[in-house]
Design a protein around this motif. Structure first.
Motif, PDB file in Angstrom:
ATOM      1  N   GLU A 102       0.880  -1.023   0.064  1.00 33.05           N
ATOM      2  CA  GLU A 102      -0.037  -0.351  -0.711  1.00 33.05           C
ATOM      3  C   GLU A 102       0.451   1.231  -0.013  1.00 33.05           C
ATOM      4  O   GLU A 102       0.451   2.198  -0.919  1.00 33.05           O
ATOM      5  CB  GLU A 102      -1.226   0.107   1.011  1.00 33.05           C
ATOM      6  CG  GLU A 102      -1.670   1.282   1.011  1.00 33.05           C
ATOM      7  CD  GLU A 102      -2.592   1.281   0.148  1.00 33.05           C
ATOM      8  OE1 GLU A 102      -3.706   1.581  -0.240  1.00 33.05           O
ATOM      9  OE2 GLU A 102      -3.179  -0.345  -0.472  1.00 33.05           O
ATOM     10  N   ALA A 103       1.984   0.557   0.939  1.00 40.33           N
ATOM     11  CA  ALA A 103       2.773   2.518   0.645  1.00 40.33           C
ATOM     12  C   ALA A 103       3.347   2.339  -0.252  1.00 40.33           C
ATOM     13  O   ALA A 103       4.297   4.036  -0.452  1.00 40.33           O
ATOM     14  CB  ALA A 103       3.612   2.118   1.918  1.00 40.33           C
ATOM     15  N   ALA A 104       4.017   1.794  -0.811  1.00 37.27           N
ATOM     16  CA  ALA A 104       4.442   1.410  -2.737  1.00 37.27           C
ATOM     17  C   ALA A 104       3.377   1.713  -3.486  1.00 37.27           C
ATOM     18  O   ALA A 104       3.776   2.821  -4.370  1.00 37.27           O
ATOM     19  CB  ALA A 104       4.534   0.280  -3.204  1.00 37.27           C
ATOM     20  N   LYS A 105       1.958   1.451  -3.155  1.00 34.91           N
ATOM     21  CA  LYS A 105       1.344   2.239  -3.948  1.00 34.91           C
ATOM     22  C   LYS A 105       0.654   3.758  -4.020  1.00 34.91           C
ATOM     23  O   LYS A 105       0.619   4.297  -5.028  1.00 34.91           O
ATOM     24  CB  LYS A 105      -0.322   1.554  -3.872  1.00 34.91           C
ATOM     25  CG  LYS A 105      -0.344   0.338  -4.516  1.00 34.91           C
ATOM     26  CD  LYS A 105      -0.689   0.049  -4.512  1.00 34.91           C
ATOM     27  CE  LYS A 105      -1.490  -2.141  -5.462  1.00 34.91           C
ATOM     28  NZ  LYS A 105      -3.104  -2.532  -5.121  1.00 34.91           N
ATOM     29  N   ASP A 110       1.727   9.272  -5.129  1.00 35.62           N
ATOM     30  CA  ASP A 110       2.741  10.802  -5.062  1.00 35.62           C
ATOM     31  C   ASP A 110       3.114  11.736  -6.160  1.00 35.62           C
ATOM     32  O   ASP A 110       3.843  11.683  -6.353  1.00 35.62           O
ATOM     33  CB  ASP A 110       3.085  10.770  -3.235  1.00 35.62           C
ATOM     34  CG  ASP A 110       2.057  10.591  -2.401  1.00 35.62           C
ATOM     35  OD1 ASP A 110       0.964  10.628  -2.921  1.00 35.62           O
ATOM     36  OD2 ASP A 110       2.311  10.425  -0.862  1.00 35.62           O
ATOM     37  N   LEU A 111       4.551  10.564  -6.022  1.00 36.58           N
ATOM     38  CA  LEU A 111       5.342  10.683  -7.994  1.00 36.58           C
ATOM     39  C   LEU A 111       4.228  10.542  -8.628  1.00 36.58           C
ATOM     40  O   LEU A 111       5.459  11.888  -9.490  1.00 36.58           O
ATOM     41  CB  LEU A 111       6.348   9.811  -7.872  1.00 36.58           C
ATOM     42  CG  LEU A 111       6.942   9.817  -8.462  1.00 36.58           C
ATOM     43  CD1 LEU A 111       8.051  10.777  -8.797  1.00 36.58           C
ATOM     44  CD2 LEU A 111       7.802   7.815  -9.465  1.00 36.58           C
ATOM     45  N   ALA A 112       3.365   9.948  -9.351  1.00 39.96           N
ATOM     46  CA  ALA A 112       2.654  10.778 -10.327  1.00 39.96           C
ATOM     47  C   ALA A 112       2.030  11.940 -10.729  1.00 39.96           C
ATOM     48  O   ALA A 112       2.162  12.808 -10.380  1.00 39.96           O
ATOM     49  CB  ALA A 112       1.820   9.461 -10.952  1.00 39.96           C
ATOM     50  N   GLU A 118       3.983  19.518 -11.527  1.00 37.72           N
ATOM     51  CA  GLU A 118       5.202  20.091 -12.118  1.00 37.72           C
ATOM     52  C   GLU A 118       5.205  20.454 -13.597  1.00 37.72           C
ATOM     53  O   GLU A 118       5.332  21.494 -14.320  1.00 37.72           O
ATOM     54  CB  GLU A 118       6.242  18.784 -11.907  1.00 37.72           C
ATOM     55  CG  GLU A 118       8.218  19.769 -12.373  1.00 37.72           C
ATOM     56  CD  GLU A 118       9.303  19.106 -12.473  1.00 37.72           C
ATOM     57  OE1 GLU A 118      10.204  19.063 -12.659  1.00 37.72           O
ATOM     58  OE2 GLU A 118       9.329  17.273 -11.512  1.00 37.72           O
ATOM     59  N   ALA A 119       4.432  19.498 -14.356  1.00 38.45           N
ATOM     60  CA  ALA A 119       3.902  19.619 -15.355  1.00 38.45           C
ATOM     61  C   ALA A 119       3.262  20.973 -16.125  1.00 38.45           C
ATOM     62  O   ALA A 119       3.535  22.160 -17.257  1.00 38.45           O
ATOM     63  CB  ALA A 119       3.450  18.261 -16.916  1.00 38.45           C
TER      64      ALA A 119
END
Length: 273
Positions: A102-105, A110-112, A118-119
């Motif tokens: 779940e943390a990885a997902k 969050d990264l996306a 940023e874009a």
């Protein structure tokens, strides 16, 4: 010495028959038989004692069974505890793995999201840069028109008033349906310009292409109304300002600007002044 006389014992009348003679039992045979009998009695006694012992054994076994059962119960309890601990360990491991997944997902989300933000910021910065450049270009264009305008429009009179009003709107925004004072569409700008000299034009470009007198594009004069599209169904209008140029509210990206007819030739023109 004379031998004593031994009295004679009368024999049975059948003694001379061999089959009727009683066999003699000697002492050893009797002793053996007695020993056998004694052994049998001893064996019986031992058997009896053993039977009594065996009869008593169930009591001893019955007394030992609770101890054995208690041991088995303890072992079973220990085994159950070990199984429960193992199951708890597996469950804890599964929970940790689920939490890690779940943390990885969430990290991916969050990264996306960060990349998207940023874009968006980059796009906004680029749009602001382009807008600033466009504003600078318009300011420069206004300065150039003010200082080096070579339009052949008269310095005074109705046409001059129209042209002056139009140039005063350079740099304003294009907004479909807007009618000033800081935003226009193509036909509202033309309508407002000619209204300065008392000429009431229709609101839309289709009708504006039908007013006044039709003139050829080779005989244009300053102040003539240019149109694009068929007469009566024109989709755009502007005003000729001389030197092969016209002024119009072009589109949302350009706003109110001056352009060359060579780059975007008009379909026709009408004269109202």
């Amino acid at each position: 010495m004379e031998q004593p006389l031994v009295p004679l014992v009368p024999m049975s009348h059948t003694a001379h028959i061999r089959s009727h003679r009683k066999p003699r039992r000697n002492a050893p045979s009797i002793a053996v038989r007695a020993g056998v009998a004694g052994g049998v009695l001893s064996t019986a006694a031992v058997a009896g004692a053993s039977a009594q012992a065996f009869a008593a054994e169930p009591v001893t076994q019955t007394l030992e069974l609770p101890t054995l059962t208690a041991d088995l119960a303890t072992q079973a309890a220990q085994s159950a505890d070990a199984t429960q601990q193992m199951a708890a360990g597996y469950q804890l491991q599964a929970e940790r793995e689920a939490a890690a997944e779940e943390a990885a997902k969430q990290a991916e989300k969050d990264l996306a999201k960060a990349k998207k933000e940023e874009a968006r910021k980059k796009a906004a910065a680029e749009a602001e840069r382009k807008a600033a450049a466009e504003r600078a270009s318009r300011d420069s264009e206004r300065t150039t028109l003010t200082s080096t305008d070579t339009t052949t429009a008269p310095a005074s009179g109705s046409v001059g008033t129209v042209i002056s009003f139009l140039k005063a709107q350079l740099g304003d925004a294009y907004v479909l349906g807007a009618a000033g004072p800081d935003a226009w569409d193509c036909s509202s700008l033309v309508q407002a310009a000619f209204k300065q000299v008392g000429v009431d034009l229709p609101r839309v470009s289709q009708d504006q292409s039908m007013v006044g007198t039709e003139v050829s594009l080779s005989n244009l004069q300053v102040g003539d109304i240019l149109y694009w599209g068929s007469k009566g169904s024109a989709y755009h209008v502007g005003v000729y300002i001389g030197n092969g140029q016209y002024l119009d509210a072009a589109n949302p990206s350009k706003g109110v600007v001056i352009q060359d007819l060579s780059g975007y030739p008009a379909t026709g023109a009408v004269r109202v002044l």
